[in-house]
Design a protein around this motif. Structure first.
Motif, mmCIF file in Angstrom:
data_model
loop_
_atom_site.group_PDB
_atom_site.id
_atom_site.type_symbol
_atom_site.label_atom_id
_atom_site.label_comp_id
_atom_site.label_asym_id
_atom_site.label_seq_id
_atom_site.Cartn_x
_atom_site.Cartn_y
_atom_site.Cartn_z
ATOM 1 N N TYR A 12 -7.591 -4.793 3.177
ATOM 2 C CA TYR A 12 -7.784 -5.776 2.112
ATOM 3 C C TYR A 12 -7.906 -5.060 0.763
ATOM 4 O O TYR A 12 -7.301 -5.486 -0.225
ATOM 5 C CB TYR A 12 -9.031 -6.621 2.400
ATOM 6 C CG TYR A 12 -9.286 -7.693 1.374
ATOM 7 C CD1 TYR A 12 -8.605 -8.911 1.441
ATOM 8 C CD2 TYR A 12 -10.187 -7.509 0.335
ATOM 9 C CE1 TYR A 12 -8.831 -9.901 0.495
ATOM 10 C CE2 TYR A 12 -10.413 -8.485 -0.609
ATOM 11 C CZ TYR A 12 -9.736 -9.687 -0.524
ATOM 12 O OH TYR A 12 -9.958 -10.663 -1.461
ATOM 13 N N THR A 41 -4.549 -3.916 -0.503
ATOM 14 C CA THR A 41 -3.787 -5.044 -1.024
ATOM 15 C C THR A 41 -4.269 -5.410 -2.425
ATOM 16 O O THR A 41 -3.462 -5.613 -3.335
ATOM 17 C CB THR A 41 -3.919 -6.264 -0.086
ATOM 18 O OG1 THR A 41 -3.452 -5.891 1.204
ATOM 19 C CG2 THR A 41 -3.122 -7.445 -0.605
ATOM 20 N N ASN A 47 -2.072 -5.105 -5.857
ATOM 21 C CA ASN A 47 -1.854 -6.298 -6.677
ATOM 22 C C ASN A 47 -2.396 -6.131 -8.089
ATOM 23 O O ASN A 47 -1.764 -6.559 -9.064
ATOM 24 C CB ASN A 47 -2.473 -7.524 -6.010
ATOM 25 C CG ASN A 47 -1.696 -7.961 -4.792
ATOM 26 O OD1 ASN A 47 -0.522 -7.659 -4.635
ATOM 27 N ND2 ASN A 47 -2.363 -8.659 -3.895
ATOM 28 N N GLU A 104 2.706 -3.565 7.203
ATOM 29 C CA GLU A 104 1.528 -3.685 6.344
ATOM 30 C C GLU A 104 1.926 -3.673 4.870
ATOM 31 O O GLU A 104 1.419 -4.463 4.072
ATOM 32 C CB GLU A 104 0.551 -2.540 6.614
ATOM 33 C CG GLU A 104 -0.152 -2.626 7.944
ATOM 34 C CD GLU A 104 -0.944 -1.363 8.261
ATOM 35 O OE1 GLU A 104 -2.008 -1.518 8.877
ATOM 36 O OE2 GLU A 104 -0.502 -0.245 7.924
ATOM 37 N N ARG A 126 3.492 -6.981 3.941
ATOM 38 C CA ARG A 126 2.483 -8.030 3.799
ATOM 39 C C ARG A 126 1.681 -7.840 2.510
ATOM 40 O O ARG A 126 1.450 -8.787 1.766
ATOM 41 C CB ARG A 126 1.552 -8.030 5.014
ATOM 42 C CG ARG A 126 0.557 -9.170 5.027
ATOM 43 C CD ARG A 126 -0.314 -9.194 6.275
ATOM 44 N NE ARG A 126 -1.165 -7.992 6.334
ATOM 45 C CZ ARG A 126 -1.032 -7.000 7.207
ATOM 46 N NH1 ARG A 126 -0.095 -7.047 8.128
ATOM 47 N NH2 ARG A 126 -1.832 -5.956 7.184
ATOM 48 N N GLU A 127 1.292 -6.597 2.221
ATOM 49 C CA GLU A 127 0.454 -6.337 1.058
ATOM 50 C C GLU A 127 1.187 -6.537 -0.267
ATOM 51 O O GLU A 127 0.586 -6.936 -1.250
ATOM 52 C CB GLU A 127 -0.141 -4.934 1.142
ATOM 53 C CG GLU A 127 -1.151 -4.817 2.265
ATOM 54 C CD GLU A 127 -1.700 -3.419 2.447
ATOM 55 O OE1 GLU A 127 -1.621 -2.604 1.508
ATOM 56 O OE2 GLU A 127 -2.227 -3.156 3.545
ATOM 57 N N ASP A 129 3.908 -8.527 -0.504
ATOM 58 C CA ASP A 129 4.615 -9.799 -0.391
ATOM 59 C C ASP A 129 6.134 -9.589 -0.480
ATOM 60 O O ASP A 129 6.832 -10.234 -1.249
ATOM 61 C CB ASP A 129 4.135 -10.789 -1.461
ATOM 62 C CG ASP A 129 4.552 -12.219 -1.142
ATOM 63 O OD1 ASP A 129 4.751 -12.527 0.057
ATOM 64 O OD2 ASP A 129 4.695 -13.027 -2.082
#
Length: 177
Positions: free
Chosen positions: A63, A66, A70, A134, A137-138, A140
């Motif tokens: 988390y 990510t 971001n 991973e 997903r992180e 996008d």
């Protein structure tokens, strides 16, 4: 009113102490700026703490990665509003400082030859050892996009670092260069 330990503050403190240095190094690799890296790592830990109740039993480090990616991606999209100095903070002299600084500058220079998305993929894949799934997903992105960005970025890095000679153009080949 005194707050209890219902949120798992002790667990978060242990997590923050264990992961803050690595988050800051990753942020430095992504930004190339010590001040921005420190701010991004700190902001990441603040956001992780805010979500600690729901993420602490899962994978808080994933988390945090990510959130860090971001935050830095958002910074690339925004115009720069402040200008940090080039002066590095003092660090304990455990190694040859000149060697460490030259290697760090070399690495940042090489990473800056990549696009922001390529740089994010390379740092997540190879610094954090995250899988392609991973990273997808992180950030996008689709797994195929991660694979192609990683492949393209590594090819650029090989050429930039001199590990693979750049491809010659027809003009150079015809001229005997």
């Amino acid at each position: 009113m005194k707050r209890g330990k219902a949120r798992g503050d002790d667990d978060f403190i242990a997590f923050a102490q264990a992961s803050s240095a690595r988050l800051q190094r990753a942020a430095y690799l992504l930004t190339g700026d010590q001040h921005q890296a420190e701010e991004a790592a700190q902001a990441t830990l603040v956001r992780v703490y805010a979500a600690w109740g729901r993420i602490s039993r899962k994978d808080p480090y994933a988390y945090a990665r990510t959130v860090l990616a971001n935050l830095i991606t958002d910074q690339w999209r925004r115009p720069m509003r402040e200008y940090a100095t080039e002066a590095m903070p003092e660090r304990p002299a455990a190694q040859d400082v000149a060697d460490v600084v030259s290697k760090r500058r070399w690495l940042i220079g090489v990473l800056q030859s990549l696009s922001p998305r390529e740089r994010a993929v390379v740092v997540l894949r190879h610094f954090f050892d995250a899988s392609e799934a991973e990273v997808a997903r992180e950030l996008d992105l689709s797994p195929g996009t991660v694979k192609s960005l990683n492949s393209r970025a590594l090819a650029k890095l090989r050429v930039t670092t001199g590990l693979v000679p750049p491809l010659r153009t027809e003009t150079e080949a015809g001229a005997g260069l």
